[in-house]
Design a protein around this motif. Sequence first.
Motif, PDB file in Angstrom:
ATOM      1  N   ALA A   1      -1.665 -17.355  14.913  1.00 30.98           N
ATOM      2  CA  ALA A   1      -2.651 -17.314  13.821  1.00 30.98           C
ATOM      3  C   ALA A   1      -2.009 -16.758  12.559  1.00 30.98           C
ATOM      4  N   ILE A   2      -2.542 -17.179  11.438  1.00 31.84           N
ATOM      5  CA  ILE A   2      -2.094 -16.679  10.128  1.00 31.84           C
ATOM      6  C   ILE A   2      -3.337 -16.226   9.358  1.00 31.84           C
ATOM      7  N   PRO A   3      -3.161 -15.505   8.255  1.00 33.29           N
ATOM      8  CA  PRO A   3      -4.330 -15.120   7.452  1.00 33.29           C
ATOM      9  C   PRO A   3      -5.069 -16.375   7.001  1.00 33.29           C
ATOM     10  N   SER A   4      -6.376 -16.359   7.011  1.00 32.81           N
ATOM     11  CA  SER A   4      -7.121 -17.551   6.598  1.00 32.81           C
ATOM     12  C   SER A   4      -7.075 -17.694   5.081  1.00 32.81           C
ATOM     13  N   GLY A   5      -7.250 -18.888   4.628  1.00 34.28           N
ATOM     14  CA  GLY A   5      -7.330 -19.117   3.186  1.00 34.28           C
ATOM     15  C   GLY A   5      -6.050 -19.623   2.568  1.00 34.28           C
ATOM     16  N   PHE A   6      -5.012 -19.705   3.383  1.00 37.84           N
ATOM     17  CA  PHE A   6      -3.737 -20.156   2.821  1.00 37.84           C
ATOM     18  C   PHE A   6      -3.272 -21.450   3.479  1.00 37.84           C
ATOM     19  N   MET A   7      -4.228 -22.232   3.951  1.00 34.85           N
ATOM     20  CA  MET A   7      -3.879 -23.393   4.765  1.00 34.85           C
ATOM     21  C   MET A   7      -3.073 -24.443   4.024  1.00 34.85           C
ATOM     22  N   LYS A   8      -3.049 -24.368   2.693  1.00 35.36           N
ATOM     23  CA  LYS A   8      -2.233 -25.344   1.973  1.00 35.36           C
ATOM     24  C   LYS A   8      -0.744 -25.114   2.234  1.00 35.36           C
ATOM     25  N   LEU A   9      -0.407 -23.897   2.695  1.00 32.28           N
ATOM     26  CA  LEU A   9       1.004 -23.561   2.902  1.00 32.28           C
ATOM     27  C   LEU A   9       1.408 -23.828   4.349  1.00 32.28           C
ATOM     28  N   GLU A  10       2.677 -23.983   4.585  1.00 34.51           N
ATOM     29  CA  GLU A  10       3.222 -24.096   5.938  1.00 34.51           C
ATOM     30  C   GLU A  10       3.064 -22.759   6.649  1.00 34.51           C
ATOM     31  N   GLU A  11       2.483 -22.764   7.837  1.00 36.74           N
ATOM     32  CA  GLU A  11       2.254 -21.527   8.588  1.00 36.74           C
ATOM     33  C   GLU A  11       3.558 -20.750   8.760  1.00 36.74           C
TER      34      GLU A  11
END
Lengths: 217, 217
Positions: A120-130
């Motif tokens: 999981a990654i912080p939400s809200g940054f989905m435009k970026l590569e995880e």
Amino acid sequence: MPGESISEARQLDLFEEKLIEPSKRPQFRIVGCVFDTYWIIEYNDRMLMIDQHAAHEKVMYEDFVKSYKEKKVVSQYIDPPVMITLDARQEMVIERHIGAFESLGFEIEKFEKNDYVLRAIPSGFMKLEERDIFTGLLDEMSDTVSDTDEISVIHDRLAQMSCKAAVKGGDRLSLMEAEELLTRLLSLDNPYNCPHGRPTMVEFTEKDLEKFFKRIV
Amino acid sequence: MPGESISEARQLDLFEEKLIEPSKRPQFRIVGCVFDTYWIIEYNDRMLMIDQHAAHEKVMYEDFVKSYKEKKVVSQYIDPPVMITLDARQEMVIERHIGAFESLGFEIEKFEKNDYVLRAIPSGFMKLEERDIFTGLLDEMSDTVSDTDEISVIHDRLAQMSCKAAVKGGDRLSLMEAEELLTRLLSLDNPYNCPHGRPTMVEFTEKDLEKFFKRIV
């Protein structure tokens, strides 16, 4: 360039009277957008211009910082999870700062040898590569970063992530998206500057415009 | 007023490259209107602001001057005609300059004693009182004005009449009216200044806006 220089724009800042606050939102009228980047707003006797990129960056950053402070960060799960191979230095960093990563919404666990699973990654940054979000932060943390510095590294990194994930100048927003962005921007304590310190908005008063056109001296 | 001064607007003039001409009209996009007065226009890499009053004044003036020079002035007949009582000085003026008045589209004839009948005025100024249009010009002509000065007095007066008859700042124009005004303005040899010399438009380049927002230095 020829032509007569006739006036100036002003950058707003926190030392201004607190003229912009959420309750004033209905008084803001979106006039339109120039160069798919700058939104012209009429607000009483002022014409504001808002940079959609700086504004969105600011809004994303502040939203995230708020969730982080209130320990309400939302994780965005990755399906399927991403396998990441860390080098020795990166491994030392993740071991030392695992708490910071988790508080930001990352979920990372050791798989085998130096392979890790990013769930999981912080939400809200989905435009970026995880992967880039994770290793970007990892590479700025060093194993010698103190606990106080940890916070500042995280904030810097959030600003960079917000900048990368935000809409760009030249992206075409719908009027509804611009209205929403404006609402979110105006809800901030300091809507005037992006996390890098650049202005999100500049203003011209009606008097400024009258001077441009020599209606008044 | 606090805040940082960060840039400037430019007034366009005839010494600029001839960037505005009728054939470019389709490249002008009206973004919207601020304070019911200033129209924001996007034109390639420039943002123009057009003052609707100065622009309309200019268009009316140039239209009328053109008709006057081409002896195609159209009279607007008044129904019923207006009876005007002139004083001795005014009578002397009208007798001397009757030709000038007629070439402007006025139709005036003696009724009895010092009463005159005003039958027609120049077309296009119907927002004004017919009587004021006539006596306004009459009072600026003196019986000693030479034939050359006559032309200059007439032009000054036309500028004043255009100014009074033009839409004002704060009048709400429809988008269609603004499109029409823009088309007429761009068709002029000099669309940049109203007859009084004030600017009809100012410009910001995309670079100017980037500087406002510190996207570039």
